[in-house]
Design an enzyme around this catalytic site. Sequence first.
Site, PDB file in Angstrom:
ATOM      1  N   ARG A 106       0.825  -1.205   0.000  1.00 31.40           N
ATOM      2  CA  ARG A 106       0.000   0.000   0.000  1.00 31.40           C
ATOM      3  C   ARG A 106       0.867   1.267   0.000  1.00 31.40           C
ATOM      4  O   ARG A 106       2.015   1.242   0.431  1.00 31.40           O
ATOM      5  CB  ARG A 106      -0.929   0.018   1.220  1.00 31.40           C
ATOM      6  CG  ARG A 106      -1.902  -1.156   1.284  1.00 31.40           C
ATOM      7  CD  ARG A 106      -2.760  -1.076   2.530  1.00 31.40           C
ATOM      8  NE  ARG A 106      -3.696  -2.186   2.618  1.00 31.40           N
ATOM      9  CZ  ARG A 106      -3.444  -3.342   3.224  1.00 31.40           C
ATOM     10  NH1 ARG A 106      -2.264  -3.540   3.809  1.00 31.40           N
ATOM     11  NH2 ARG A 106      -4.349  -4.295   3.253  1.00 31.40           N
ATOM     12  N   LYS A 125      -2.247  -1.713   8.334  1.00 25.51           N
ATOM     13  CA  LYS A 125      -3.685  -1.449   8.454  1.00 25.51           C
ATOM     14  C   LYS A 125      -4.312  -2.295   9.551  1.00 25.51           C
ATOM     15  O   LYS A 125      -5.143  -1.811  10.323  1.00 25.51           O
ATOM     16  CB  LYS A 125      -4.357  -1.728   7.114  1.00 25.51           C
ATOM     17  CG  LYS A 125      -5.840  -1.411   7.072  1.00 25.51           C
ATOM     18  CD  LYS A 125      -6.404  -1.647   5.677  1.00 25.51           C
ATOM     19  CE  LYS A 125      -7.891  -1.316   5.623  1.00 25.51           C
ATOM     20  NZ  LYS A 125      -8.454  -1.533   4.263  1.00 25.51           N
ATOM     21  N   HIS A 183      -2.852   2.035  -5.877  1.00 27.57           N
ATOM     22  CA  HIS A 183      -3.605   0.861  -5.422  1.00 27.57           C
ATOM     23  C   HIS A 183      -3.831  -0.103  -6.585  1.00 27.57           C
ATOM     24  O   HIS A 183      -3.975  -1.310  -6.385  1.00 27.57           O
ATOM     25  CB  HIS A 183      -4.951   1.291  -4.829  1.00 27.57           C
ATOM     26  CG  HIS A 183      -5.610   0.214  -4.020  1.00 27.57           C
ATOM     27  ND1 HIS A 183      -6.312  -0.820  -4.590  1.00 27.57           N
ATOM     28  CD2 HIS A 183      -5.670   0.014  -2.675  1.00 27.57           C
ATOM     29  CE1 HIS A 183      -6.781  -1.599  -3.637  1.00 27.57           C
ATOM     30  NE2 HIS A 183      -6.401  -1.127  -2.472  1.00 27.57           N
ATOM     31  N   ARG A 219      -1.718  -3.244  -6.864  1.00 32.03           N
ATOM     32  CA  ARG A 219      -2.160  -4.399  -6.087  1.00 32.03           C
ATOM     33  C   ARG A 219      -3.173  -5.224  -6.882  1.00 32.03           C
ATOM     34  O   ARG A 219      -3.117  -6.451  -6.906  1.00 32.03           O
ATOM     35  CB  ARG A 219      -2.768  -3.932  -4.753  1.00 32.03           C
ATOM     36  CG  ARG A 219      -1.747  -3.314  -3.817  1.00 32.03           C
ATOM     37  CD  ARG A 219      -2.372  -2.591  -2.635  1.00 32.03           C
ATOM     38  NE  ARG A 219      -3.129  -3.452  -1.742  1.00 32.03           N
ATOM     39  CZ  ARG A 219      -2.613  -4.220  -0.806  1.00 32.03           C
ATOM     40  NH1 ARG A 219      -1.291  -4.282  -0.649  1.00 32.03           N
ATOM     41  NH2 ARG A 219      -3.385  -4.940  -0.009  1.00 32.03           N
ATOM     42  N   HIS A 230      -3.720  -9.406   3.329  1.00 31.24           N
ATOM     43  CA  HIS A 230      -5.143  -9.639   3.585  1.00 31.24           C
ATOM     44  C   HIS A 230      -5.228 -10.812   4.551  1.00 31.24           C
ATOM     45  O   HIS A 230      -5.051 -11.961   4.151  1.00 31.24           O
ATOM     46  CB  HIS A 230      -5.879  -9.985   2.286  1.00 31.24           C
ATOM     47  CG  HIS A 230      -6.036  -8.821   1.368  1.00 31.24           C
ATOM     48  ND1 HIS A 230      -6.424  -8.958   0.059  1.00 31.24           N
ATOM     49  CD2 HIS A 230      -5.852  -7.491   1.570  1.00 31.24           C
ATOM     50  CE1 HIS A 230      -6.476  -7.770  -0.514  1.00 31.24           C
ATOM     51  NE2 HIS A 230      -6.132  -6.868   0.382  1.00 31.24           N
ATOM     52  N   TYR A 285      -1.797 -15.748  14.510  1.00 36.89           N
ATOM     53  CA  TYR A 285      -1.250 -15.053  13.351  1.00 36.89           C
ATOM     54  C   TYR A 285       0.214 -15.444  13.161  1.00 36.89           C
ATOM     55  O   TYR A 285       0.987 -15.468  14.098  1.00 36.89           O
ATOM     56  CB  TYR A 285      -1.368 -13.546  13.562  1.00 36.89           C
ATOM     57  CG  TYR A 285      -0.671 -12.724  12.513  1.00 36.89           C
ATOM     58  CD1 TYR A 285      -1.185 -12.638  11.227  1.00 36.89           C
ATOM     59  CD2 TYR A 285       0.512 -12.047  12.803  1.00 36.89           C
ATOM     60  CE1 TYR A 285      -0.558 -11.882  10.257  1.00 36.89           C
ATOM     61  CE2 TYR A 285       1.148 -11.288  11.847  1.00 36.89           C
ATOM     62  CZ  TYR A 285       0.612 -11.203  10.573  1.00 36.89           C
ATOM     63  OH  TYR A 285       1.242 -10.458   9.609  1.00 36.89           O
TER      64      TYR A 285
END
Length: 401
Positions: free
Chosen positions: A239, A266, A329, A332, A355, A365
Site C-alpha cells: 500500500r 492497516k 492501489h 495491487r 489480507h 497469526y
Amino acid sequence: MKLNISTIRSAKPKAKPYKLSDGKGLFLLVNKNGSKWWRFSYRFNNKQKTLSMGVFPDTGLAEARRKVDQARQLIADGKDPAEKRKEAKAKKMGADAFETIARKWINTQSNEWSESHTKSVIVSLEQNIFPQIGHEPIKDITPLRLITVLRQIESRGSLEMLKKVRQRCNAIFVYAKIHGLIESNPAEGLSQVLQSHKPKNYNSINIKELPELITAINSYPLEPTTKAGLQVALYTFQRTNEIRGAQWHEFDLDTGLWTIPAERMKMKREHIVPLSKQVIKVLKDLYPITGHYPFVFASSHKPQTQPFSENAMLYALYRMGFHGRMTVHGFRHLASTTLNELGYDGRHIEKQLSHEDKNAVRGAYNKAEYLPARNKMMQEWADFVDNAHTGKVIPINSKAN
C-alpha cells in the site's frame, strides 16, 4: 502581528479557507462560507495538535485569548488540553451517555488498530454522531432516533461514510449490550432501510498495458525517490502508506526481507515482504541519496523528518499519462489478478497483500506464513514484470509451481 476586532470583522471569505494569526498559537480560520472559527495550534508529546476555541462572534477575541492562556498553562503542567476537555465533557454527560460508551469501545479496540485508523474512527463519530446523540443515555436511543441521524449522512450522498458510521454504531451498541447497558441493539438491521455503498473500483491497467507503464516509469523525469517508490510498488504491491513510511532499518538486504512494523500496518500486525533481486537493486541505488535519512523515500523538502507526500506517486502517474487509468492501489489489483490467472496459490497472494483471515479459529497469526513460497512467487513476479518491459507479456496456461 496581533489581531484586532476591526481586522476580524473585515476578513472576507476567499476561494479557500485561510488563517489569521494572533500569536501564541491562536489563529482565526476564515472559511469559504464566511464563518470564522478560533483555533489553537500546539505541540504535545512531539505531536502537532489543534483545538477549537469557539466561533466568532459568539466567542470574542478577549475570550479566545483567555482560553488559549488556560490551555498553555495546562501544557506547562504536562497536561494535554484536548484530553482535559474530553474528560470534562465525559463527566458532564454522564457515565451512560452514548459518547462515553463509544469512547470506551474505541479504547478497547484501539489495541488492535493502527493509530491512523483509530483517529479515523474518532473523527467519523465526532463529525457525524456525537453532536446529535453523544449526550443522550445510550439506553434511550431507539432505532428511529438512530436512523434519523444516519439519514443526515445519507442525504449528503456520503454513502461510504454512512456504511462506516453505521457499522461503528452497531459495534458500540453490541459492546453496550454485552456489558448490560442496553437490552436490544437499535442499529441491528438498519442496513436494510439505508442506501448501500458501492465499493470504489481503483483504476488499474490490464496486463497488455504493463510494458507502457514500465517504460514510462523508467524514462519519465521523476524525483529519484518517486521513481523508486513506483518501482517498489510495482514489484511488491504494498500500500501507498506502507511504502512512503518505509524506514531503512526495516530492510535486511542480505536476507532479502522487508519487515513492516505492526504500528504501520492497516491491521496492526507485523508484515514480512520478500524482496526480489530487482527490489534490492532499486534500494541499493537509492541508498546513496536517502540512506543517511530515516525514511527510504525521504521528502526533498524535509528529508530528516518526513517522507515524500502521500500523493507523490499518484501524481507522477498522472503526469506520465495514466490519469483515470492507473492508481498506486491499482498495482495491487494488477498483481493479484495476474498472479491468480497464472495459477499461483491464492493463500500466498493474499498473504503478500496482507489480507489476513480474521477467523481466530484458524490459529495464531503467523507473520512468516508461506515465506519460502512467497519468496519464489515474488522473484518470479519481478522477472515477469521485467519480461513485460521487453514485450514478452504472454499468458501462461500451466499452473505455477
